[in-house]
Design an enzyme around this catalytic site. Structure first.
Site, PDB file in Angstrom:
ATOM      1  N   THR A  23       0.794  -1.023   0.044  1.00 20.73           N
ATOM      2  CA  THR A  23       0.052   0.046  -0.096  1.00 20.73           C
ATOM      3  C   THR A  23       0.916   1.222  -0.080  1.00 20.73           C
ATOM      4  O   THR A  23       0.334   2.346  -0.501  1.00 20.73           O
ATOM      5  CB  THR A  23      -1.153   0.050   0.961  1.00 20.73           C
ATOM      6  OG1 THR A  23      -1.997  -0.965   1.021  1.00 20.73           O
ATOM      7  CG2 THR A  23      -1.651   1.308   1.258  1.00 20.73           C
ATOM      8  N   SER A  71       2.093  -7.959  -0.414  1.00 24.49           N
ATOM      9  CA  SER A  71       2.861  -8.907   0.153  1.00 24.49           C
ATOM     10  C   SER A  71       2.210 -10.188   0.591  1.00 24.49           C
ATOM     11  O   SER A  71       2.819 -11.003   0.635  1.00 24.49           O
ATOM     12  CB  SER A  71       2.741  -8.196   1.934  1.00 24.49           C
ATOM     13  OG  SER A  71       1.539  -8.226   2.307  1.00 24.49           O
ATOM     14  N   THR A  86       1.056  -4.451   4.271  1.00 26.34           N
ATOM     15  CA  THR A  86       1.008  -4.855   5.619  1.00 26.34           C
ATOM     16  C   THR A  86       0.269  -6.170   6.099  1.00 26.34           C
ATOM     17  O   THR A  86       0.117  -6.757   7.057  1.00 26.34           O
ATOM     18  CB  THR A  86       0.026  -3.794   6.487  1.00 26.34           C
ATOM     19  OG1 THR A  86      -0.958  -3.593   5.811  1.00 26.34           O
ATOM     20  CG2 THR A  86       0.912  -2.420   6.431  1.00 26.34           C
ATOM     21  N   ASP A  87      -0.273  -6.872   4.870  1.00 30.15           N
ATOM     22  CA  ASP A  87      -1.013  -8.011   5.029  1.00 30.15           C
ATOM     23  C   ASP A  87      -0.332  -9.145   5.429  1.00 30.15           C
ATOM     24  O   ASP A  87      -0.789  -9.992   6.356  1.00 30.15           O
ATOM     25  CB  ASP A  87      -1.738  -8.532   3.428  1.00 30.15           C
ATOM     26  CG  ASP A  87      -2.858  -7.833   2.994  1.00 30.15           C
ATOM     27  OD1 ASP A  87      -3.396  -6.872   3.876  1.00 30.15           O
ATOM     28  OD2 ASP A  87      -2.979  -7.596   1.848  1.00 30.15           O
TER      29      ASP A  87
END
Length: 325
Positions: A11, A52, A84-85
């Site tokens: 992101t 990610s 961030t996943d």
């Protein structure tokens, strides 16, 4: 000297969500107010611009190798920007193998750069400060977002959209960035790093399944697992419980592969000998399941796969979880 900044996508690199193109690491760094004024020299490199969720173990370990070479060439620390996943999983994988005192800092963003209140620039600024800070040396891999420093061992993504999504429910932050100063809190000593190399084919073959236990779960989804996987992590109810009907199936699997018991709750430890009914933690340990301790299911899977890829046997795996869980 200085900090190596590696851009992995996510992101933080998505301009507006409508274009396939990603911001480069140089573009991400250029958008950070006050970064130049820190006086910290930056070596910015692009690694791969992917979500990610598409990263692999091998790719993350390649990043570790690149970062290790930079530290050997006198870099003070490393920052990786990524989505961030899977941030909590990649950070833990890196922490398990990172052999240096130099900080390895992972960061990202919850909001795209074009959104109101975009958090990426502030997170990068804080991450660079932590990577260069003498106070953060020896902390291993850490996650820095929202001016908080979280140990890779404990950090969780606890919200799908909130900029304050990352927390360490069992311990709290490892440190804070306050007025540009890195303030680290006392932390437990780190364990010796695990081997990061090894045969890529062995890593690929070390497939570890994750099964989240649900109401009236009879284990039908686990049929044939011993033929396709080398290990299993079970995310049980509460303190490590499963339906009584599922317990025999898990015991049979434990005869063929390491099966690690964790909790699906997100914080706290599984128990060892408080409950004894069929499907309880004591019953499952008697059937051969390995106690995952405080490790959540996702990080337990990371550790188990790395151990299997290194050729560890069941006793070695149980010992590693006893020490690190």
């Amino acid at each position: 000297m200085g900090v190596l900044l590696l851009a992995l996508g996510g992101t933080i690199s998505v301009p507006d969500g409508k274009r396939a193109a990603r911001l480069s690491g140089a573009e991400i760094a250029a958008a950070v107010p006050g970064l130049t004024e820190t006086g910290i020299p930056l070596d910015v490199r692009d690694v791969r611009a992917v979500p990610s969720g598409s990263l692999t173990f091998a790719q993350v370990l390649d990043v570790v190798a690149l970062a290790s070479r930079a530290v050997a060439d006198d870099a003070d620390g490393v920052v990786v920007t990524q989505g961030t996943d899977t941030l909590e999983e990649t950070a833990f994988l890196i922490d398990l193998v990172w052999p240096h005192d130099a900080p390895f800092v992972l960061t990202g963003a919850m909001r795209q750069p074009a959104m109101a209140g975009a958090d990426g620039p502030a997170n990068v600024l804080a991450a660079v400060r932590v990577a260069a800070a003498r106070e953060a040396r020896g902390a291993g891999a850490v996650v820095v977002l929202n001016d908080e420093v979280h140990a890779a061992r404990w950090v969780r993504k606890t919200h799908s959209t909130n900029p304050a999504a990352f927390a360490s429910p069992s311990t709290g932050p490892l440190g804070h960035v306050v007025e540009g100063r890195v303030r680290m809190l006392p932390a437990a000593p780190r364990h010796a790093p695990l081997p990061a190399g090894g045969d890529p084919a062995r890593l690929a073959a070390a497939r570890v399944a994750l099964h989240v236990v649900t109401l009236e779960d009879d284990g039908a989804q686990l049929e044939g697992l011993e033929a396709t996987h080398a290990g299993l992590v079970v995310a049980g109810f509460g303190v490590g419980h499963v339906p009584g009907a599922l317990a025999p199936r898990l015991g049979t699997l434990a005869e063929h592969m390491p099966v690690v018991l964790t909790s699906r709750t997100g914080s706290g430890s599984v128990l060892r000998h408080t409950y004894y009914a069929p499907g309880s933690e004591a019953d499952l340990r008697r059937r051969g399941l390995i106690d995952g301790g405080f490790l959540d299911p996702y990080k337990a899977r990371v550790l188990l796969r790395l151990l299997l890829a290194s050729g560890a046997g069941r006793d070695d795996i149980a010992e590693a979880f006893a020490a690190r869980g």
